[in-house]
Design a protein around this motif. Structure first.
Motif, PDB file in Angstrom:
ATOM      1  N   TYR A 209       0.848  -1.187   0.000  1.00 57.45           N
ATOM      2  CA  TYR A 209       0.000   0.000   0.000  1.00 57.45           C
ATOM      3  C   TYR A 209       0.890   1.245   0.000  1.00 57.45           C
ATOM      4  CZ  TYR A 209       1.551   0.210   4.797  1.00 57.45           C
ATOM      5  OH  TYR A 209       2.361   0.274   5.899  1.00 57.45           O
ATOM      6  N   GLY A 210       0.292   2.388  -0.276  1.00 60.78           N
ATOM      7  CA  GLY A 210       1.009   3.657  -0.247  1.00 60.78           C
ATOM      8  C   GLY A 210       0.036   4.777  -0.554  1.00 60.78           C
ATOM      9  N   ASP A 211       0.546   5.989  -0.722  1.00 64.80           N
ATOM     10  CA  ASP A 211      -0.308   7.075  -1.169  1.00 64.80           C
ATOM     11  C   ASP A 211      -0.862   6.721  -2.554  1.00 64.80           C
ATOM     12  OD1 ASP A 211       0.081   8.548   1.071  1.00 64.80           O
ATOM     13  OD2 ASP A 211       1.475   9.985   0.189  1.00 64.80           O
ATOM     14  N   PRO A 212      -2.088   7.166  -2.880  1.00 64.37           N
ATOM     15  CA  PRO A 212      -2.680   6.809  -4.181  1.00 64.37           C
ATOM     16  C   PRO A 212      -1.776   7.043  -5.393  1.00 64.37           C
ATOM     17  CG  PRO A 212      -4.344   7.802  -2.790  1.00 64.37           C
ATOM     18  CD  PRO A 212      -3.035   7.921  -2.034  1.00 64.37           C
ATOM     19  N   PRO A 213      -1.051   8.172  -5.488  1.00 65.74           N
ATOM     20  CA  PRO A 213      -0.186   8.349  -6.663  1.00 65.74           C
ATOM     21  C   PRO A 213       0.925   7.298  -6.749  1.00 65.74           C
ATOM     22  CG  PRO A 213      -0.537  10.450  -5.550  1.00 65.74           C
ATOM     23  CD  PRO A 213      -1.052   9.389  -4.639  1.00 65.74           C
ATOM     24  N   ILE A 214       1.456   6.902  -5.579  1.00 65.62           N
ATOM     25  CA  ILE A 214       2.516   5.888  -5.560  1.00 65.62           C
ATOM     26  C   ILE A 214       1.948   4.523  -5.931  1.00 65.62           C
ATOM     27  CG2 ILE A 214       4.194   4.685  -4.108  1.00 65.62           C
ATOM     28  CD1 ILE A 214       4.994   7.534  -4.889  1.00 65.62           C
ATOM     29  N   GLU A 215       0.761   4.212  -5.418  1.00 62.65           N
ATOM     30  CA  GLU A 215       0.135   2.934  -5.775  1.00 62.65           C
ATOM     31  C   GLU A 215      -0.077   2.856  -7.282  1.00 62.65           C
ATOM     32  OE1 GLU A 215      -2.382   1.952  -1.672  1.00 62.65           O
ATOM     33  OE2 GLU A 215      -3.445   2.469  -3.523  1.00 62.65           O
ATOM     34  N   LYS A 216      -0.541   3.953  -7.869  1.00 64.30           N
ATOM     35  CA  LYS A 216      -0.772   3.985  -9.320  1.00 64.30           C
ATOM     36  C   LYS A 216       0.542   3.794 -10.077  1.00 64.30           C
ATOM     37  CE  LYS A 216      -2.847   6.826 -12.964  1.00 64.30           C
ATOM     38  NZ  LYS A 216      -3.542   8.100 -13.265  1.00 64.30           N
ATOM     39  N   LYS A 217       1.604   4.444  -9.585  1.00 62.97           N
ATOM     40  CA  LYS A 217       2.907   4.331 -10.242  1.00 62.97           C
ATOM     41  C   LYS A 217       3.437   2.903 -10.148  1.00 62.97           C
ATOM     42  CE  LYS A 217       7.565   6.362 -10.248  1.00 62.97           C
ATOM     43  NZ  LYS A 217       8.436   7.413  -9.658  1.00 62.97           N
ATOM     44  N   ILE A 218       3.341   2.300  -8.956  1.00 64.14           N
ATOM     45  CA  ILE A 218       3.841   0.933  -8.770  1.00 64.14           C
ATOM     46  C   ILE A 218       3.051  -0.047  -9.627  1.00 64.14           C
ATOM     47  CG2 ILE A 218       4.096  -0.950  -7.103  1.00 64.14           C
ATOM     48  CD1 ILE A 218       6.161   1.336  -6.839  1.00 64.14           C
ATOM     49  N   ALA A 219       1.732   0.111  -9.662  1.00 62.05           N
ATOM     50  CA  ALA A 219       0.907  -0.778 -10.473  1.00 62.05           C
ATOM     51  C   ALA A 219       1.316  -0.690 -11.943  1.00 62.05           C
ATOM     52  CB  ALA A 219      -0.565  -0.429 -10.307  1.00 62.05           C
ATOM     53  N   GLY A 220       1.603   0.528 -12.421  1.00 59.36           N
ATOM     54  CA  GLY A 220       2.027   0.711 -13.803  1.00 59.36           C
ATOM     55  C   GLY A 220       3.377   0.080 -14.086  1.00 59.36           C
ATOM     56  N   LEU A 221       4.332   0.287 -13.173  1.00 53.87           N
ATOM     57  CA  LEU A 221       5.674  -0.288 -13.350  1.00 53.87           C
ATOM     58  C   LEU A 221       5.613  -1.817 -13.318  1.00 53.87           C
ATOM     59  CD1 LEU A 221       7.797   2.088 -11.071  1.00 53.87           C
ATOM     60  CD2 LEU A 221       7.866   1.952 -13.573  1.00 53.87           C
TER      61      LEU A 221
END
Length: 282
Positions: A209-221
């Protein structure tokens, strides 16, 4: 079993069931086991309120301390910093803080968390110095505390519900060769994990988990690297994901204890971690 007739006011990031992070699990397990010893625990959280957990804003600590009949107050996490504002009142000699970590803005990934860590870094240390007794979760943390002029910390490692974890079973849909589990941030080494295993032939997975922008970035990577990404799994699911992996990798760049590494070992998994970690590597 020895009974301890006392009441402790426990200020921590409680939620039920624990959802995010080792400190949530720490205060949950600690409170449960103190109660087994006959200690009355007043659970106070600024994040969640239901059942046995009272929700009190961090600026409401002073009002609570004036009314409680507790014998001892025990501060964790952000409550330590805000005790500097509230003062300790009649608990000036009967307060304790568990040092789970110090603030390191350089290890945060989002602007918001960098700003929060920068703002709280100095007040946190000042607040610790006003609290009379200290626990460090590892020798690694004890040494860092001493570097800030807090030399009296006693090391009491984090505990885990070992018997409960022995009942966790692997699940076919979660199988992987190597898994990362934890908070998505620069500190925890999530980007190192993706770089290392995204170009390999191993079946890799991340859960956290993380802040929403980080979660989105990790999911993309992860999508680009062919790594399975489990966002915000429940604690029970997180343990199943770890149990279903062959190896647990935790490349945290700054890890005061690493309770998830201890959980992984209790699930029978070999753990790969950087050297600069406390707890299991002490």
């Amino acid at each position: 079993m020895v009974s301890m007739a006392m009441k402790i006011a426990m200020f921590g990031p409680f939620s039920y069931p624990p959802k995010e992070g080792g400190v949530e699990r720490h205060v949950h397990y600690l409170s449960e086991n103190l109660e087994k010893l006959g200690v009355e625990v007043d659970r106070v959280s600024w994040k969640y309120g239901a059942g046995s957990i009272q929700k009190i804003g961090l600026l409401g600590i002073n009002g609570y301390l004036k009314k409680t009949d507790a014998d001892l107050v025990h501060f964790h996490s952000t409550a330590i910093t805000f005790s500097l504002i509230s003062g300790l009142g009649r608990f000036s000699a009967n307060a304790i803080a568990t040092i789970h970590s110090f603030y390191h803005p350089e290890y945060e990934s989002s602007f918001r968390m960098k700003a929060v860590a920068s703002a709280l870094k100095l007040p946190y240390v000042l607040a610790l110095k006003r609290i009379p007794k200290h626990i460090a979760v590892s020798g690694f943390m004890k040494d860092e505390a001493a570097g800030h002029g807090i030399a009296d910390a006693e090391v009491i490692p984090n505990g885990i519900p070992f018997a409960e974890l022995q009942r966790v079973e692997s699940r076919g849909e979660y199988e992987s060769d190597v898994v990362f589990a934890g908070r998505f941030s620069e500190q925890k080494g999530i980007f190192d994990f993706i770089e290392a295993f995204g170009s390999s032939n191993l079946r890799a997975a991340v859960a956290g988990y993380g802040d929403p922008p980080i979660e989105k970035k990790i999911a993309g990577l992860c999508g680009k690297a062919g790594i399975r990404c489990h966002l915000r799994p429940a604690t029970e699911t997180m343990m199943q994901i770890i149990k279903s992996a062959r190896v647990f990798a935790f490349p945290s760049k700054y890890e005061p204890f690493g309770i998830v590494s201890l959980e992984a070992m209790s699930l029978g998994k070999p753990v790969v971690a950087y050297k600069q970690s406390g707890g299991p590597l002490d």
